[in-house]
Design a protein around this motif. Structure first.
Motif, PDB file in Angstrom:
ATOM      1  N   SER A  80      30.044  31.414  32.277  1.00 42.09           N
ATOM      2  CA  SER A  80      30.003  32.875  32.261  1.00 42.09           C
ATOM      3  C   SER A  80      31.415  33.445  32.350  1.00 42.09           C
ATOM      4  N   ALA A  81      31.734  34.381  31.453  1.00 45.71           N
ATOM      5  CA  ALA A  81      33.048  35.032  31.501  1.00 45.71           C
ATOM      6  C   ALA A  81      33.238  35.758  32.834  1.00 45.71           C
ATOM      7  N   SER A  82      32.171  36.312  33.376  1.00 46.12           N
ATOM      8  CA  SER A  82      32.275  37.000  34.672  1.00 46.12           C
ATOM      9  C   SER A  82      32.630  36.019  35.783  1.00 46.12           C
ATOM     10  N   ARG A  83      32.026  34.848  35.777  1.00 41.28           N
ATOM     11  CA  ARG A  83      32.354  33.858  36.800  1.00 41.28           C
ATOM     12  C   ARG A  83      33.782  33.359  36.630  1.00 41.28           C
ATOM     13  N   LEU A  84      34.219  33.194  35.386  1.00 42.41           N
ATOM     14  CA  LEU A  84      35.614  32.799  35.157  1.00 42.41           C
ATOM     15  C   LEU A  84      36.564  33.877  35.659  1.00 42.41           C
ATOM     16  N   ARG A  85      36.193  35.140  35.457  1.00 45.43           N
ATOM     17  CA  ARG A  85      37.016  36.245  35.959  1.00 45.43           C
ATOM     18  C   ARG A  85      37.113  36.184  37.482  1.00 45.43           C
ATOM     19  N   LEU A  86      36.004  35.958  38.149  1.00 44.29           N
ATOM     20  CA  LEU A  86      36.009  35.861  39.606  1.00 44.29           C
ATOM     21  C   LEU A  86      36.866  34.690  40.084  1.00 44.29           C
ATOM     22  N   LEU A  87      36.758  33.567  39.413  1.00 39.19           N
ATOM     23  CA  LEU A  87      37.578  32.407  39.789  1.00 39.19           C
ATOM     24  C   LEU A  87      39.060  32.691  39.583  1.00 39.19           C
ATOM     25  N   THR A  88      39.392  33.410  38.532  1.00 34.31           N
ATOM     26  CA  THR A  88      40.787  33.764  38.277  1.00 34.31           C
ATOM     27  C   THR A  88      41.315  34.672  39.388  1.00 34.31           C
ATOM     28  N   ILE A  89      40.506  35.612  39.815  1.00 38.79           N
ATOM     29  CA  ILE A  89      40.897  36.502  40.918  1.00 38.79           C
ATOM     30  C   ILE A  89      41.080  35.694  42.200  1.00 38.79           C
ATOM     31  N   LEU A  90      40.150  34.793  42.471  1.00 40.70           N
ATOM     32  CA  LEU A  90      40.230  33.977  43.681  1.00 40.70           C
ATOM     33  C   LEU A  90      41.387  32.986  43.641  1.00 40.70           C
ATOM     34  N   ALA A  91      41.879  32.653  42.449  1.00 40.65           N
ATOM     35  CA  ALA A  91      43.036  31.768  42.339  1.00 40.65           C
ATOM     36  C   ALA A  91      44.280  32.447  42.925  1.00 40.65           C
ATOM     37  N   GLU A  92      44.269  33.774  42.926  1.00 46.87           N
ATOM     38  CA  GLU A  92      45.398  34.535  43.482  1.00 46.87           C
ATOM     39  C   GLU A  92      45.333  34.582  45.009  1.00 46.87           C
ATOM     40  N   ALA A  93      44.139  34.803  45.547  1.00 46.70           N
ATOM     41  CA  ALA A  93      43.978  34.904  47.004  1.00 46.70           C
ATOM     42  C   ALA A  93      42.497  34.976  47.339  1.00 46.70           C
ATOM     43  N   PRO A  94      42.115  34.535  48.541  1.00 45.43           N
ATOM     44  CA  PRO A  94      40.729  34.706  48.985  1.00 45.43           C
ATOM     45  C   PRO A  94      40.366  36.193  49.002  1.00 45.43           C
ATOM     46  N   ALA A  95      39.080  36.483  48.858  1.00 51.64           N
ATOM     47  CA  ALA A  95      38.653  37.883  48.809  1.00 51.64           C
ATOM     48  C   ALA A  95      37.212  38.024  49.254  1.00 51.64           C
ATOM     49  N   THR A  96      36.876  39.225  49.695  1.00 50.02           N
ATOM     50  CA  THR A  96      35.507  39.577  50.050  1.00 50.02           C
ATOM     51  C   THR A  96      34.756  39.989  48.789  1.00 50.02           C
ATOM     52  N   VAL A  97      33.452  40.111  48.906  1.00 50.06           N
ATOM     53  CA  VAL A  97      32.635  40.540  47.772  1.00 50.06           C
ATOM     54  C   VAL A  97      33.083  41.916  47.288  1.00 50.06           C
ATOM     55  N   SER A  98      33.351  42.839  48.210  1.00 45.89           N
ATOM     56  CA  SER A  98      33.751  44.191  47.803  1.00 45.89           C
ATOM     57  C   SER A  98      35.095  44.171  47.071  1.00 45.89           C
ATOM     58  N   LYS A  99      36.034  43.355  47.523  1.00 43.80           N
ATOM     59  CA  LYS A  99      37.321  43.265  46.825  1.00 43.80           C
ATOM     60  C   LYS A  99      37.152  42.618  45.455  1.00 43.80           C
ATOM     61  N   LEU A 100      36.285  41.616  45.372  1.00 43.24           N
ATOM     62  CA  LEU A 100      36.022  40.976  44.083  1.00 43.24           C
ATOM     63  C   LEU A 100      35.361  41.957  43.120  1.00 43.24           C
ATOM     64  N   ALA A 101      34.445  42.763  43.627  1.00 43.20           N
ATOM     65  CA  ALA A 101      33.779  43.760  42.781  1.00 43.20           C
ATOM     66  C   ALA A 101      34.791  44.764  42.256  1.00 43.20           C
ATOM     67  N   GLU A 102      35.653  45.226  43.127  1.00 48.46           N
ATOM     68  CA  GLU A 102      36.674  46.197  42.728  1.00 48.46           C
ATOM     69  C   GLU A 102      37.633  45.603  41.697  1.00 48.46           C
ATOM     70  N   ALA A 103      38.098  44.390  41.946  1.00 48.57           N
ATOM     71  CA  ALA A 103      39.076  43.756  41.053  1.00 48.57           C
ATOM     72  C   ALA A 103      38.477  43.359  39.710  1.00 48.57           C
ATOM     73  N   SER A 104      37.192  43.011  39.706  1.00 43.72           N
ATOM     74  CA  SER A 104      36.571  42.520  38.470  1.00 43.72           C
ATOM     75  C   SER A 104      35.877  43.612  37.668  1.00 43.72           C
ATOM     76  N   GLY A 105      35.554  44.725  38.328  1.00 47.47           N
ATOM     77  CA  GLY A 105      34.802  45.778  37.654  1.00 47.47           C
ATOM     78  C   GLY A 105      33.311  45.504  37.607  1.00 47.47           C
ATOM     79  N   LEU A 106      32.862  44.484  38.315  1.00 48.91           N
ATOM     80  CA  LEU A 106      31.446  44.141  38.375  1.00 48.91           C
ATOM     81  C   LEU A 106      30.817  44.799  39.604  1.00 48.91           C
ATOM     82  N   SER A 107      29.519  44.988  39.577  1.00 47.54           N
ATOM     83  CA  SER A 107      28.824  45.541  40.742  1.00 47.54           C
ATOM     84  C   SER A 107      28.791  44.496  41.856  1.00 47.54           C
ATOM     85  N   GLN A 108      28.682  44.972  43.099  1.00 48.22           N
ATOM     86  CA  GLN A 108      28.616  44.039  44.223  1.00 48.22           C
ATOM     87  C   GLN A 108      27.424  43.090  44.132  1.00 48.22           C
TER      88      GLN A 108
END
Length: 94
Positions: free
Chosen positions: A17-45
């Motif tokens: 999934s492109a969305s899961r790859l996006r989340l993994l790319t964000i997490l490669a930068e730093a650990p994050a909460t669900v809300s931060k991941l939602a904000e950074a990825s543009g996906l809903s919580q």
């Protein structure tokens, strides 16, 4: 060898999934909460949470509870390398 290939196939399913790859790319930068991941990825919580369940089941991310919050991070650096290599390969095919 068949078991190894089955395990690799399951890994690729989690990465399919492109969305899961996006989340993994964000997490490669730093650990994050669900809300931060939602904000950074543009996906809903709820969607981020659903994808994180899949990534956790595949052993690609881990979660650490901090009080009421859950902080997600890559399970190991191999995950970041797999994603980066896949993206690089896909760009070479264009």
């Amino acid at each position: 060898m068949s078991e190894d290939l089955e395990a690799a196939a399951e890994l690729f399913k989690a990465l399919s999934s492109a969305s899961r790859l996006r989340l993994l790319t964000i997490l490669a930068e730093a650990p994050a909460t669900v809300s931060k991941l939602a904000e950074a990825s543009g996906l809903s919580q709820p969607l981020v949470s659903q994808h994180l369940r899949t990534l956790r089941a595949g052993g690609l991310v881990s979660v650490h509870r901090e009080g009421r919050e859950a902080r997600y991070e890559l399970a190991d650096l191999h995950v970041a390398h797999i994603v980066a290599d896949a993206v690089k390969h896909a760009l070479e095919l264009r």
